[in-house]
Design a protein around this motif. Sequence first.
Motif, mmCIF file in Angstrom:
data_model
loop_
_atom_site.group_PDB
_atom_site.id
_atom_site.type_symbol
_atom_site.label_atom_id
_atom_site.label_comp_id
_atom_site.label_asym_id
_atom_site.label_seq_id
_atom_site.Cartn_x
_atom_site.Cartn_y
_atom_site.Cartn_z
ATOM 1 N N LYS A 99 -8.477 -2.464 6.910
ATOM 2 C CA LYS A 99 -7.114 -1.676 6.171
ATOM 3 C C LYS A 99 -6.603 -0.603 7.215
ATOM 4 O O LYS A 99 -7.406 0.013 8.007
ATOM 5 C CB LYS A 99 -7.617 -0.900 4.919
ATOM 6 N N LEU A 101 -4.718 2.533 7.662
ATOM 7 C CA LEU A 101 -4.678 3.719 7.117
ATOM 8 C C LEU A 101 -4.457 4.763 8.024
ATOM 9 O O LEU A 101 -4.495 5.009 9.208
ATOM 10 C CB LEU A 101 -6.086 4.268 6.388
ATOM 11 N N VAL A 142 -4.290 9.974 1.915
ATOM 12 C CA VAL A 142 -4.255 8.850 2.844
ATOM 13 C C VAL A 142 -3.058 7.928 2.525
ATOM 14 O O VAL A 142 -2.711 7.714 1.369
ATOM 15 C CB VAL A 142 -5.582 7.925 2.282
ATOM 16 N N VAL A 144 -1.532 4.194 2.696
ATOM 17 C CA VAL A 144 -2.143 3.192 2.668
ATOM 18 C C VAL A 144 -1.355 2.122 3.267
ATOM 19 O O VAL A 144 -0.265 1.826 2.814
ATOM 20 C CB VAL A 144 -2.608 2.499 1.506
ATOM 21 N N TRP A 145 -1.515 1.685 4.638
ATOM 22 C CA TRP A 145 -0.436 0.498 5.126
ATOM 23 C C TRP A 145 -0.979 -0.734 5.019
ATOM 24 O O TRP A 145 -0.784 -1.840 5.585
ATOM 25 C CB TRP A 145 -0.588 0.949 6.612
ATOM 26 N N ASP A 146 -2.149 -1.065 4.077
ATOM 27 C CA ASP A 146 -2.495 -2.527 3.888
ATOM 28 C C ASP A 146 -1.508 -2.973 2.905
ATOM 29 O O ASP A 146 -1.389 -2.477 1.681
ATOM 30 C CB ASP A 146 -4.241 -2.554 3.343
ATOM 31 N N ASP A 149 -2.333 -4.010 -0.892
ATOM 32 C CA ASP A 149 -2.736 -2.914 -1.782
ATOM 33 C C ASP A 149 -1.539 -2.696 -2.787
ATOM 34 O O ASP A 149 -1.679 -1.926 -3.612
ATOM 35 C CB ASP A 149 -3.290 -1.951 -1.191
ATOM 36 N N ALA A 165 -3.091 7.402 -1.502
ATOM 37 C CA ALA A 165 -4.416 7.507 -2.176
ATOM 38 C C ALA A 165 -4.749 9.106 -2.076
ATOM 39 O O ALA A 165 -4.800 9.678 -0.998
ATOM 40 C CB ALA A 165 -5.424 6.568 -1.498
ATOM 41 N N LEU A 200 -10.329 2.804 -3.582
ATOM 42 C CA LEU A 200 -9.562 2.229 -2.243
ATOM 43 C C LEU A 200 -9.614 0.886 -2.023
ATOM 44 O O LEU A 200 -9.052 -0.127 -1.684
ATOM 45 C CB LEU A 200 -9.376 3.298 -1.030
ATOM 46 N N LEU A 230 -4.664 6.347 -6.930
ATOM 47 C CA LEU A 230 -3.699 5.562 -6.051
ATOM 48 C C LEU A 230 -2.393 5.926 -6.727
ATOM 49 O O LEU A 230 -2.180 5.599 -7.874
ATOM 50 C CB LEU A 230 -3.997 4.291 -5.663
#
Length: 410
Positions: A99, A101, A142, A144-146, A149, A165, A200, A230
């Motif tokens: 991931k 992040l 956080v 989240v650049w995944d 998700d 998150a 996460l 999240l």
Amino acid sequence: MSPQESSVQPFQFLLLVGIPVASVLLLVQCLRWHRCRWPPGSCQKPDDPEEPVSPSTPLPEYELPKQCQAPTLPEVAAFYQELHMPTRGQTITRQLMNKLLVFSAREVDHRGGCLMLQDTGISLLIPPGAVTVGRQERVSLVLVWDLTDAPSLSHKQGLVSPVVACGPHGASFLKPCILTFKHCAQQPSQVCAYSSNTSLLDAKDWRPLGQPGTHTSRDECRILLSHFSLYTCVLEPPLGQTARKWLQLAMFCSPLAPGQTHLQLRVYFLNNTPCALQWAITNEQPHGGRMRGPCQLFDFTGARADQCLKLKYISEGWENVDDSSSQLVPHLHIWHGKCPFRSFCFRRKSGCPQSSLSSCRCCWSPAVSLGMTGANWLALSQSQPLRYLCLHVALSPSSYGIPSLCFFLY
């Protein structure tokens, strides 16, 4: 022939013919049963030569392959330990457990504190009195650049904000904490905050958060948190209304060098949020790509068709390396915030004199799509022959306000 011999002959015939036939039928049935155990598309054993494994279907550009094995407990513990380790006010960008992040962490006491992610417009405020006197709590923020998700959306819904998150997951405080991040919806009343009450690394379970405790302004969403989880924002227009969001187009190009004969340009379709642009900048870093000129902002609706970048004109001495002069961008990739990009690659034609290429800039102008012609571009590029690479890239379906790209390489 005696009666005894005639009575034995049919029995011998059954033994000689019936048993082999029954064996063959049984063998065929076993083989059919063995083959049916493998569902279509599943992998067989390496030593099974009967049926080759068909190649897997290519994944869409925004979809990452799923992990085949669950992470071990030590790996999970190390993951969260790194996320919650105080960063001394710094914003960290790192690949953890597949991931990408962006995160920051610190310890807070009864006086409260604030975490901010640099250049993203994301912050988390822990007010005074939220932590019991004499205690210290370690908290993290956080980005989240995944992209896997993000919530699964219908064609009417659009993603208009990052996935954020707050950790540790499930942590609660004596007073509500305030999470703030940017959105790109044109109508704030159509924005719905979503929450996934999961950690996460778990499978996400996105649900509408509800209006109490959520405030959406022109370009910002502020959520009062009773506990950490999240969060993101989804564009959900009422029945009969058109959903619209602001999109930014950004152009990137790798560094230029004297005598260079090839050039690749990349155009990103991004939500008009600071963190989306930072994602593109981070994605370009391994290739040395830099943004060339300002981003272009324009109106994007949920009712649009697939977008197409068309190369309208190339100045003399250059040619397009690709087979096609147009690049298609699926509408839902843009509408669901998957940050798609398309590239054009050019090279000098053989026999043309070399020039010193040292810099490049691009600009966006609706006037180009309305009135600029190939003759105009030719006159412009002939001011200094073969020194400029002049391009005209138009976006379609075209309408007033939808830009074209003017790119100058010199």
